[in-house]
Enzyme design. Structure first.
Site, short mmCIF file in Angstrom:
data_model
loop_
_atom_site.label_atom_id
_atom_site.label_comp_id
_atom_site.label_asym_id
_atom_site.label_seq_id
_atom_site.Cartn_x
_atom_site.Cartn_y
_atom_site.Cartn_z
N GLU A 166 0.84 -1.20 0.00
CA GLU A 166 0.00 0.00 0.00
C GLU A 166 0.88 1.26 0.00
OE1 GLU A 166 -4.31 0.09 1.75
OE2 GLU A 166 -3.01 0.97 3.26
N HIS A 203 7.47 -27.24 1.59
CA HIS A 203 6.67 -28.32 1.03
C HIS A 203 5.48 -27.77 0.25
CE1 HIS A 203 9.12 -31.09 3.32
NE2 HIS A 203 9.11 -30.13 4.23
N LYS A 256 -13.51 1.18 -3.85
CA LYS A 256 -14.54 1.55 -2.87
C LYS A 256 -15.70 2.24 -3.58
CE LYS A 256 -11.69 2.36 1.25
NZ LYS A 256 -11.11 3.39 2.09
O1 LIG Z 1 -8.96 2.41 9.61
P1 LIG Z 1 -9.86 2.61 8.46
O2 LIG Z 1 -10.10 4.05 8.15
O3 LIG Z 1 -11.16 1.87 8.66
O4 LIG Z 1 -9.18 2.03 7.17
C1 LIG Z 1 -8.82 0.69 7.05
C2 LIG Z 1 -7.86 0.51 5.92
O5 LIG Z 1 -8.42 1.00 4.72
C3 LIG Z 1 -7.43 1.70 3.97
O6 LIG Z 1 -7.67 3.06 4.10
C4 LIG Z 1 -7.50 1.40 2.52
O7 LIG Z 1 -7.57 0.05 2.28
C5 LIG Z 1 -6.13 1.31 4.64
O8 LIG Z 1 -5.12 2.21 4.38
C6 LIG Z 1 -6.56 1.26 6.06
O9 LIG Z 1 -5.63 0.62 6.88
#
Ligand SMILES: O=P(O)(O)OC[C@H]1O[C@](O)(CO)[C@@H](O)[C@@H]1O
Length: 529
Positions: free
Chosen positions: A323, A352, A456
């Site tokens: 990330e 394995h 998202k």
């Molecule tokens: O803590 P939050 O805001 O729920 O986000 C959870 C995760 O989602 C992200 O923003 C994106 O996947 C990550 O960087 C983060 O750790």
């Protein structure tokens, strides 16, 4: 290939040892030469300067206009203002105080003597650290048993809740979300709340939130009167939040020595501020990564801890590295498609599974072995004269390292004396710094994650479309073909998505019913259910 004597010299020349932590780093089996090191020096100078600015409070995450301060968490004196320093100290104190009260029974669930279980609800950086630390450090039979809901999978949620069963009445739920608006975590929270209600329990008397100041989750927790709320600061990224309240509260509740984790990280932070490459383990890692993938992530990072308790380290690092470094644009706006792929589980188990390919197949990786010197607490039986299971594990590590190297496959080895809170804190800090330095070497912002937004948004639009489809079905006075539904929804370009929404609803016997043969979607007719 170099002979044994030359390799032994190279091993010693490049061996890094941290006195206080008893940690070794060996990059001798990465085939860079001195010319490469020389050539990288100026870039490292810049990376060190960028890191100094970051630690000094610069806006090191320009897109989000944020400081990046996870290093201050373990050395609050470094925080750029007294206010921030006080905030860190107070949060840590309140985490410790709350955990102590829960563990002593001073804070207890309604009508019960004490809490028996913890249920952590969170995802990504709000889950991976606590999961890793739990696996690495928790006692076999802890006073408080921790469980995780880290997805919006209904069956997964059911399984976790079923494991808890009636102990829900003595379960402390921690909802962790920096943004306070992550849908998976919101869903987990709603499901858990419903489970409490189904057992006629008062969720708010057993719930704690760890979230960004002013977030939706904070509003909910405060207005509903949850047991406690702990802050996540905007200058701590999710993937570097293990040593904030996110990781410290679950760990403290589990009886893990969080001050030791912080001390290990602090010691490693100090060691990785050194500008001399040979003396800085994070810089050595970043150098090795850069060499291996030619600064373009051409080789994958395979993390192989030879210790069961470190199994989740690779999963934790997957987010931290991918990330942070997986970026389309560099800091100047050029398209660069950066990143390093990370995978791995544990040795010798993986021997394995996929080590066959590592030894002989496509050479698109480098391995990082993690070795733990102490086999176990107490004596070992001999599995054959003169040899223990631990001797085997150690031999298998050495053997795999050698077999890979003999076939032109490079590796790094990190050795720690024993898996303690201090060592775990140090490992986390080592990789946080290496990722930060590498980000500078390849000129990307390692502290934002713009790519996650696309998925998202697309998911949100599918759920919008689902509402529309259900409305259309409810109003219809006869079965509709998919094309008709798509046309009525003004979404003919989304027909495949509509089909999948309907198939999913039908499979769950909710809101839509399909007539026709599954192999011919075109001919299907759909009614409301
Ligand atoms: O803590 P939050 O805001 O729920 O986000 C959870 C995760 O989602 C992200 O923003 C994106 O996947 C990550 O960087 C983060 O750790």
């Amino acid at each position: 290939m170099a002979d044994a004597a030359t390799l032994w010299e190279r091993y010693q020349d490049w061996l890094y040892y941290h006195e206080g932590l008893g940690l070794y780093l060996d990059v001798s089996r990465m085939r860079f030469d001195e010319a490469f090191v020389e050539q990288m020096q100026p870039r490292f100078e810049q990376a060190f300067m960028a890191m100094e600015a970051l630690e000094g409070g610069a806006i090191a995450n320009p897109d989000e206009d944020r400081m990046v301060g996870h290093y201050w968490l373990r050395d609050p004196d470094l925080a750029p203002s007294d206010e921030l320093k006080q905030d860190i100290v107070e949060t840590l104190n309140s985490v410790e105080e709350f955990a102590a009260k829960v563990r002593s029974g001073e804070i207890s669930p309604p009508g019960q003597a004490r809490f028996t279980d913890i249920l952590s609800v969170g995802i990504g950086g709000s889950a991976l650290g606590p999961e890793f630390v739990d696996q690495a450090l928790s006692a076999v039979s802890p006073e408080l048993q921790i469980h995780f809901i880290d997805n919006t999978d209904p069956a997964g949620i059911d399984r976790t809740l079923a494991q808890i069963g009636e102990r829900l009445s003595t379960t402390l739920t921690i909802v962790i979300s920096k943004s306070g608006g992550t849908p998976e975590t919101r869903n987990g929270m709603v499901e858990v709340k419903a489970a409490y209600e189904a057992q006629e329990l008062d969720f708010v008397k057993q719930a704690v939130a760890i979230t960004g100041i002013g977030s939706k989750l904070e509003d909910i927790a405060k207005s509903e009167g949850w047991l406690a709320t702990f802050p996540m600061h905007d200058w701590v990224g999710g993937r570097t939040s293990e040593l904030s309240a996110v990781g410290l509260l679950p760990a403290a509740l589990q009886g893990i020595e969080i001050r030791e984790m912080l001390a290990g990280a602090k010691a490693m932070d100090a060691a990785t501020r050194v500008h001399e490459l040979h003396q800085n383990p994070a810089a050595m890692l970043a150098l090795a990564w850069y060499f291996s993938g030619d600064g373009r992530g051409e080789k994958d990072m395979v993390i192989l801890p030879y210790k069961d308790s470190l199994l989740l380290f690779s999963r934790y690092l997957q987010q931290l590295v991918m990330e942070s470094l997986g970026k389309e644009k560099d800091l100047d706006g050029n398209t660069v498609y950066q990143g390093i792929a990370v995978y791995g589980n544990k040795g010798s188990t993986d021997q394995h599974a996929y080590v066959q390919q590592l030894r002989e197949g496509v050479p698109n990786f480098f391995v990082t072995f993690i070795e733990v010197l102490q086999d176990r607490q107490g004596d070992s039986v001999e599995v054959e004269p003169g040899a223990t299971s631990g001797d085997y594990l150690s031999g298998l590590l050495q053997g795999t390292r050698r077999a890979l190297y003999d076939n032109q496959r490079d590796s790094i080895t990190i050795t720690i004396p024993v898996v303690t809170p201090r060592a775990v804190g140090a490992l986390i800090a080592l990789y946080e710094r290496a990722v930060g330095l590498y980000g500078s070497l390849v000129n990307v912002n390692a502290y934002h994650q713009p790519g996650v937004e696309a998925g998202k948004k697309a998911a949100a639009s599918v759920l919008e479309l689902q509402k529309q489809v259900v409305d259309i079905l409810k109003k219809a006075d006869q079965p509709l073909a998919l094309a008709e539904i798509a046309s009525q929804a003004n979404a003919t370009d989304q027909i495949e998505s509509i089909y999948k929404i309907i198939r999913h609803l039908d499979a769950n016997e909710r809101m839509a019913k399909i007539q026709g043969h599954p192999s011919q979607p075109k001919t299907l007719k759909v009614t409301a259910r």
